[in-house]
Motif scaffolding. Structure first.
Motif, PDB file in Angstrom:
ATOM      1  N   ASN A  31       0.716  -1.367   0.005  1.00  0.00           N
ATOM      2  CA  ASN A  31      -0.013  -0.061  -0.202  1.00  0.00           C
ATOM      3  C   ASN A  31       0.664   1.200  -0.027  1.00  0.00           C
ATOM      4  O   ASN A  31       1.796   1.368   0.694  1.00  0.00           O
ATOM      5  N   THR A  36       0.913   2.723  -6.168  1.00  0.00           N
ATOM      6  CA  THR A  36      -0.265   2.185  -5.508  1.00  0.00           C
ATOM      7  C   THR A  36      -0.966   3.205  -4.261  1.00  0.00           C
ATOM      8  O   THR A  36      -0.206   3.957  -3.905  1.00  0.00           O
ATOM      9  N   SER A  37      -2.231   2.958  -4.225  1.00  0.00           N
ATOM     10  CA  SER A  37      -2.771   3.864  -3.371  1.00  0.00           C
ATOM     11  C   SER A  37      -2.786   3.203  -1.968  1.00  0.00           C
ATOM     12  O   SER A  37      -2.281   2.086  -1.831  1.00  0.00           O
ATOM     13  N   SER A  39      -4.978   1.714  -0.294  1.00  0.00           N
ATOM     14  CA  SER A  39      -5.677   0.403  -0.124  1.00  0.00           C
ATOM     15  C   SER A  39      -5.415  -0.608  -1.430  1.00  0.00           C
ATOM     16  O   SER A  39      -6.138  -1.556  -1.690  1.00  0.00           O
ATOM     17  N   ALA A  40      -4.229  -0.382  -2.029  1.00  0.00           N
ATOM     18  CA  ALA A  40      -4.063  -1.215  -3.289  1.00  0.00           C
ATOM     19  C   ALA A  40      -2.529  -1.861  -3.099  1.00  0.00           C
ATOM     20  O   ALA A  40      -1.639  -1.049  -2.578  1.00  0.00           O
ATOM     21  N   THR A  65      -1.107  -8.428 -11.347  1.00  0.00           N
ATOM     22  CA  THR A  65      -1.825  -7.139 -11.117  1.00  0.00           C
ATOM     23  C   THR A  65      -2.081  -6.438 -12.458  1.00  0.00           C
ATOM     24  O   THR A  65      -0.844  -6.030 -12.888  1.00  0.00           O
ATOM     25  N   SER A  74      -4.229  -1.075 -14.636  1.00  0.00           N
ATOM     26  CA  SER A  74      -5.504  -0.237 -14.368  1.00  0.00           C
ATOM     27  C   SER A  74      -6.235  -0.765 -13.368  1.00  0.00           C
ATOM     28  O   SER A  74      -7.364  -0.330 -13.148  1.00  0.00           O
ATOM     29  N   ALA A  75      -5.606  -1.670 -12.601  1.00  0.00           N
ATOM     30  CA  ALA A  75      -6.506  -1.902 -11.395  1.00  0.00           C
ATOM     31  C   ALA A  75      -6.757  -0.848 -10.480  1.00  0.00           C
ATOM     32  O   ALA A  75      -6.158  -0.074 -10.321  1.00  0.00           O
ATOM     33  N   SER A  76      -7.816  -0.971  -9.703  1.00  0.00           N
ATOM     34  CA  SER A  76      -8.315   0.001  -8.642  1.00  0.00           C
ATOM     35  C   SER A  76      -7.109   0.415  -7.777  1.00  0.00           C
ATOM     36  O   SER A  76      -6.614  -0.616  -7.181  1.00  0.00           O
ATOM     37  N   GLY A  77      -6.825   1.367  -7.573  1.00  0.00           N
ATOM     38  CA  GLY A  77      -5.981   2.038  -6.689  1.00  0.00           C
ATOM     39  C   GLY A  77      -4.291   1.842  -7.170  1.00  0.00           C
ATOM     40  O   GLY A  77      -3.274   2.030  -6.602  1.00  0.00           O
ATOM     41  N   THR A 110      -1.912   3.113 -10.200  1.00  0.00           N
ATOM     42  CA  THR A 110      -1.552   3.791 -11.401  1.00  0.00           C
ATOM     43  C   THR A 110      -0.172   3.602 -12.228  1.00  0.00           C
ATOM     44  O   THR A 110       0.886   3.569 -11.436  1.00  0.00           O
TER      45      THR A 110
END
Length: 145
Positions: free
Chosen positions: A62, A112-113, A115-116, A123, A126-129, A131
């Motif tokens: 994260n 990553t964010s 939460s990612a 992975t 373009s998965a959520s969280g 970039t």
């Protein structure tokens, strides 16, 4: 900086932009342009190629980031190396070259964010969280990106 001098003097340079981008299939990247490059001073080219996979890497947790270098051999084989993992928002140190006689095509910066996570080859970019940012390079930048 010594890397750039070594690459230029040894004849390993990208001469056109590869057009790095996210691949069509999950967990891949692609080149969108024909790449012209030199390998040991000899001109080479490779057509645009889709669904390339990461060949090396450690998972990002994260709120982390790193650069992946994309390399090409004289025979047209694409591989990647991973730079140090840093906190998201910090400058990412450039990756080293671990295989001899390869030409740098470009860099993929993955962030990553909170939460990612991101695992190379598992992975999607373009998965959520997650970039992904894409940089076409002639040779390796002299400082963190």
């Amino acid at each position: 900086m010594s890397y750039n001098i070594e690459q230029a003097n040894s004849g390993y340079l990208s001469l056109t932009a590869a057009g790095l981008a996210e691949g069509t299939n999950a967990n891949t990247f692609k080149t969108t342009n024909t790449l012209t490059f030199t390998s040991n001073g000899v001109f080479k080219s490779k057509s645009a190629t889709d669904n390339l996979t990461f060949t090396a890497g450690t998972a990002l947790g994260n709120s982390q980031a790193c650069l992946f270098a994309v390399w090409i051999t004289s025979g047209g084989t694409i591989s990647t190396t991973q730079g140090p993992i840093v906190a998201a928002g910090d400058p990412c140190p450039v990756p080293g070259q671990t295989t001899a006689n390869t030409t740098l095509v470009g860099l993929i910066k993955v962030t990553t964010s909170s939460s990612a996570t991101f695992t190379p080859g598992s992975t999607d970019l373009s998965a959520s969280g997650v970039t992904g940012a894409y940089y076409d390079c002639m040779d390796m930048p002299g400082s963190a990106q």
